[in-house]
Write a protein that holds these residues in place. Structure first.
Motif, PDB file in Angstrom:
ATOM      1  N   VAL A  77      18.887  48.976 -11.286  1.00 21.07           N
ATOM      2  CA  VAL A  77      19.610  47.810 -10.771  1.00 21.07           C
ATOM      3  C   VAL A  77      19.310  47.608  -9.283  1.00 21.07           C
ATOM      4  O   VAL A  77      19.974  46.837  -8.614  1.00 21.07           O
ATOM      5  CB  VAL A  77      21.137  47.931 -11.010  1.00 21.07           C
ATOM      6  CG1 VAL A  77      21.443  47.965 -12.497  1.00 21.07           C
ATOM      7  CG2 VAL A  77      21.703  49.160 -10.311  1.00 21.07           C
ATOM      8  N   GLN A  78      18.297  48.305  -8.788  1.00 14.83           N
ATOM      9  CA  GLN A  78      17.907  48.203  -7.388  1.00 14.83           C
ATOM     10  C   GLN A  78      16.634  47.360  -7.275  1.00 14.83           C
ATOM     11  O   GLN A  78      16.028  46.984  -8.265  1.00 14.83           O
ATOM     12  CB  GLN A  78      17.640  49.604  -6.799  1.00 14.83           C
ATOM     13  CG  GLN A  78      18.816  50.533  -6.835  1.00 14.83           C
ATOM     14  CD  GLN A  78      18.929  51.326  -8.128  1.00 14.83           C
ATOM     15  OE1 GLN A  78      18.219  51.086  -9.085  1.00 14.83           O
ATOM     16  NE2 GLN A  78      19.849  52.268  -8.151  1.00 14.83           N
ATOM     17  N   GLY A  79      16.260  47.106  -6.021  1.00 14.91           N
ATOM     18  CA  GLY A  79      15.036  46.349  -5.780  1.00 14.91           C
ATOM     19  C   GLY A  79      15.135  44.960  -6.391  1.00 14.91           C
ATOM     20  O   GLY A  79      16.176  44.307  -6.299  1.00 14.91           O
ATOM     21  N   PRO A  80      14.079  44.497  -7.039  1.00 15.62           N
ATOM     22  CA  PRO A  80      14.101  43.146  -7.607  1.00 15.62           C
ATOM     23  C   PRO A  80      15.101  43.008  -8.752  1.00 15.62           C
ATOM     24  O   PRO A  80      15.535  41.904  -9.071  1.00 15.62           O
ATOM     25  CB  PRO A  80      12.668  42.931  -8.085  1.00 15.62           C
ATOM     26  CG  PRO A  80      12.134  44.303  -8.322  1.00 15.62           C
ATOM     27  CD  PRO A  80      12.808  45.173  -7.294  1.00 15.62           C
ATOM     28  N   TYR A  81      15.491  44.136  -9.344  1.00  9.11           N
ATOM     29  CA  TYR A  81      16.452  44.108 -10.446  1.00  9.11           C
ATOM     30  C   TYR A  81      17.867  43.808  -9.958  1.00  9.11           C
ATOM     31  O   TYR A  81      18.752  43.549 -10.752  1.00  9.11           O
ATOM     32  CB  TYR A  81      16.414  45.427 -11.228  1.00  9.11           C
ATOM     33  CG  TYR A  81      15.102  45.571 -11.954  1.00  9.11           C
ATOM     34  CD1 TYR A  81      14.953  45.063 -13.229  1.00  9.11           C
ATOM     35  CD2 TYR A  81      14.001  46.156 -11.345  1.00  9.11           C
ATOM     36  CE1 TYR A  81      13.743  45.149 -13.893  1.00  9.11           C
ATOM     37  CE2 TYR A  81      12.791  46.244 -11.990  1.00  9.11           C
ATOM     38  CZ  TYR A  81      12.670  45.736 -13.260  1.00  9.11           C
ATOM     39  OH  TYR A  81      11.455  45.802 -13.909  1.00  9.11           O
ATOM     40  N   LYS A  82      18.062  43.815  -8.657  1.00  7.77           N
ATOM     41  CA  LYS A  82      19.348  43.428  -8.086  1.00  7.77           C
ATOM     42  C   LYS A  82      19.480  41.901  -8.056  1.00  7.77           C
ATOM     43  O   LYS A  82      20.566  41.360  -7.995  1.00  7.77           O
ATOM     44  CB  LYS A  82      19.487  44.002  -6.680  1.00  7.77           C
ATOM     45  CG  LYS A  82      20.874  43.928  -6.132  1.00  7.77           C
ATOM     46  CD  LYS A  82      20.990  44.756  -4.876  1.00  7.77           C
ATOM     47  CE  LYS A  82      22.423  44.742  -4.420  1.00  7.77           C
ATOM     48  NZ  LYS A  82      23.021  46.044  -4.349  1.00  7.77           N
ATOM     49  N   LEU A  83      18.334  41.212  -8.124  1.00  7.26           N
ATOM     50  CA  LEU A  83      18.314  39.747  -8.067  1.00  7.26           C
ATOM     51  C   LEU A  83      18.344  39.107  -9.447  1.00  7.26           C
ATOM     52  O   LEU A  83      19.078  38.155  -9.684  1.00  7.26           O
ATOM     53  CB  LEU A  83      17.072  39.271  -7.311  1.00  7.26           C
ATOM     54  CG  LEU A  83      16.939  39.791  -5.878  1.00  7.26           C
ATOM     55  CD1 LEU A  83      15.594  39.388  -5.303  1.00  7.26           C
ATOM     56  CD2 LEU A  83      18.078  39.265  -5.033  1.00  7.26           C
ATOM     57  N   VAL A  84      17.498  39.592 -10.353  1.00  8.85           N
ATOM     58  CA  VAL A  84      17.447  39.098 -11.738  1.00  8.85           C
ATOM     59  C   VAL A  84      17.199  40.275 -12.663  1.00  8.85           C
ATOM     60  O   VAL A  84      16.624  41.287 -12.256  1.00  8.85           O
ATOM     61  CB  VAL A  84      16.353  38.016 -11.950  1.00  8.85           C
ATOM     62  CG1 VAL A  84      16.695  36.734 -11.231  1.00  8.85           C
ATOM     63  CG2 VAL A  84      14.988  38.513 -11.566  1.00  8.85           C
ATOM     64  N   ARG A  85      17.611  40.136 -13.925  1.00  8.28           N
ATOM     65  CA  ARG A  85      17.468  41.238 -14.876  1.00  8.28           C
ATOM     66  C   ARG A  85      16.041  41.423 -15.369  1.00  8.28           C
ATOM     67  O   ARG A  85      15.708  42.492 -15.871  1.00  8.28           O
ATOM     68  CB  ARG A  85      18.395  41.025 -16.078  1.00  8.28           C
ATOM     69  CG  ARG A  85      19.849  41.086 -15.717  1.00  8.28           C
ATOM     70  CD  ARG A  85      20.774  41.242 -16.909  1.00  8.28           C
ATOM     71  NE  ARG A  85      20.588  40.338 -17.995  1.00  8.28           N
ATOM     72  CZ  ARG A  85      21.278  39.220 -18.199  1.00  8.28           C
ATOM     73  NH1 ARG A  85      22.194  38.852 -17.318  1.00  8.28           N
ATOM     74  NH2 ARG A  85      21.067  38.479 -19.255  1.00  8.28           N
ATOM     75  N   ASN A  86      15.216  40.397 -15.247  1.00 10.11           N
ATOM     76  CA  ASN A  86      13.865  40.472 -15.801  1.00 10.11           C
ATOM     77  C   ASN A  86      12.790  40.122 -14.775  1.00 10.11           C
ATOM     78  O   ASN A  86      11.935  39.273 -15.030  1.00 10.11           O
ATOM     79  CB  ASN A  86      13.769  39.535 -17.005  1.00 10.11           C
ATOM     80  CG  ASN A  86      14.738  39.921 -18.088  1.00 10.11           C
ATOM     81  OD1 ASN A  86      14.578  40.948 -18.725  1.00 10.11           O
ATOM     82  ND2 ASN A  86      15.764  39.114 -18.280  1.00 10.11           N
ATOM     83  N   PRO A  87      12.786  40.790 -13.631  1.00 16.35           N
ATOM     84  CA  PRO A  87      11.822  40.405 -12.602  1.00 16.35           C
ATOM     85  C   PRO A  87      10.364  40.663 -12.994  1.00 16.35           C
ATOM     86  O   PRO A  87       9.469  39.981 -12.501  1.00 16.35           O
ATOM     87  CB  PRO A  87      12.233  41.234 -11.388  1.00 16.35           C
ATOM     88  CG  PRO A  87      12.906  42.428 -11.970  1.00 16.35           C
ATOM     89  CD  PRO A  87      13.619  41.908 -13.193  1.00 16.35           C
ATOM     90  N   MET A  88      10.130  41.620 -13.874  1.00 16.60           N
ATOM     91  CA  MET A  88       8.754  41.874 -14.286  1.00 16.60           C
ATOM     92  C   MET A  88       8.208  40.676 -15.071  1.00 16.60           C
ATOM     93  O   MET A  88       7.065  40.263 -14.876  1.00 16.60           O
ATOM     94  CB  MET A  88       8.646  43.155 -15.109  1.00 16.60           C
ATOM     95  CG  MET A  88       7.218  43.656 -15.215  1.00 16.60           C
ATOM     96  SD  MET A  88       7.055  45.297 -15.918  1.00 16.60           S
ATOM     97  CE  MET A  88       7.954  46.289 -14.768  1.00 16.60           C
ATOM     98  N   TYR A  89       9.037  40.102 -15.924  1.00 14.34           N
ATOM     99  CA  TYR A  89       8.616  38.891 -16.644  1.00 14.34           C
ATOM    100  C   TYR A  89       8.475  37.723 -15.666  1.00 14.34           C
ATOM    101  O   TYR A  89       7.567  36.903 -15.801  1.00 14.34           O
ATOM    102  CB  TYR A  89       9.618  38.521 -17.738  1.00 14.34           C
ATOM    103  CG  TYR A  89       9.584  39.434 -18.936  1.00 14.34           C
ATOM    104  CD1 TYR A  89       8.450  39.540 -19.720  1.00 14.34           C
ATOM    105  CD2 TYR A  89      10.708  40.179 -19.297  1.00 14.34           C
ATOM    106  CE1 TYR A  89       8.425  40.375 -20.833  1.00 14.34           C
ATOM    107  CE2 TYR A  89      10.691  41.006 -20.408  1.00 14.34           C
ATOM    108  CZ  TYR A  89       9.548  41.105 -21.172  1.00 14.34           C
ATOM    109  OH  TYR A  89       9.533  41.920 -22.273  1.00 14.34           O
TER     110      TYR A  89
END
Length: 157
Positions: A77-89
């Motif tokens: 839930v850190q890094g880009p996952y703090k902004l959106v749940r699917n940042p890799m997609y």
């Protein structure tokens, strides 16, 4: 197998095929059509950077990789996952949208739209239920605080 080896293999096999091989097969253009097309480089660079940040977050915070053979052990839930749940997609879509602009390709745009629908269904009906079972209340709380695709500004995880 070392984590970096798993990350590189996964990156080549999954997003690499989606953002390089498939578009190349669909477009097969070696030059862009106009100077506006070069703006496609911006989302490509942003997408590659975001993808790298996601992979690093999986490794640093999740103690795993994006590869299904070595998934994160912790809910990330850190890094880009703090902004959106699917940042890799999101990273993959940024790269693909950049390629649509770069190659001025309608067929590639159609591919991106179909791919988005498939990914949305995969996330809703497979990935999210699996994450709910694996991480329980922590994932439920996270999914209520962080948007799937669009950041919900002003909320803490």
């Amino acid at each position: 197998m070392w984590p970096i080896t798993k990350i590189v293999l996964f990156t080549i096999i999954v997003p690499g095929v989606i953002v390089a091989v498939v578009p190349y097969m669909m477009v097969q253009i070696v030059s862009v059509r106009n100077s506006f097309s070069y703006l496609g480089i911006v989302p490509i660079i942003l997408g590659v950077g975001l993808y790298g940040w996601c992979v690093w977050s999986f490794w640093a915070f999740g103690l795993g990789t994006p590869a299904p053979i070595d998934p994160p052990k912790n809910l990330v839930v850190q890094g880009p996952y703090k902004l959106v749940r699917n940042p890799m997609y999101v990273a993959v879509f940024l790269i693909l949208c950049g390629e649509v602009a770069l190659f001025s390709s309608m067929i590639l745009l159609k591919f991106v739209l179909v791919f988005f629908i498939i990914v949305e269904l995969l996330i809703r009906y497979y990935e999210e239920p699996v994450l709910r079972r694996k991480f329980g209340e922590a994932y439920t709380s996270y999914s209520q605080s962080v948007g799937r695709w669009i950041p919900r500004w002003g909320r803490d995880v």
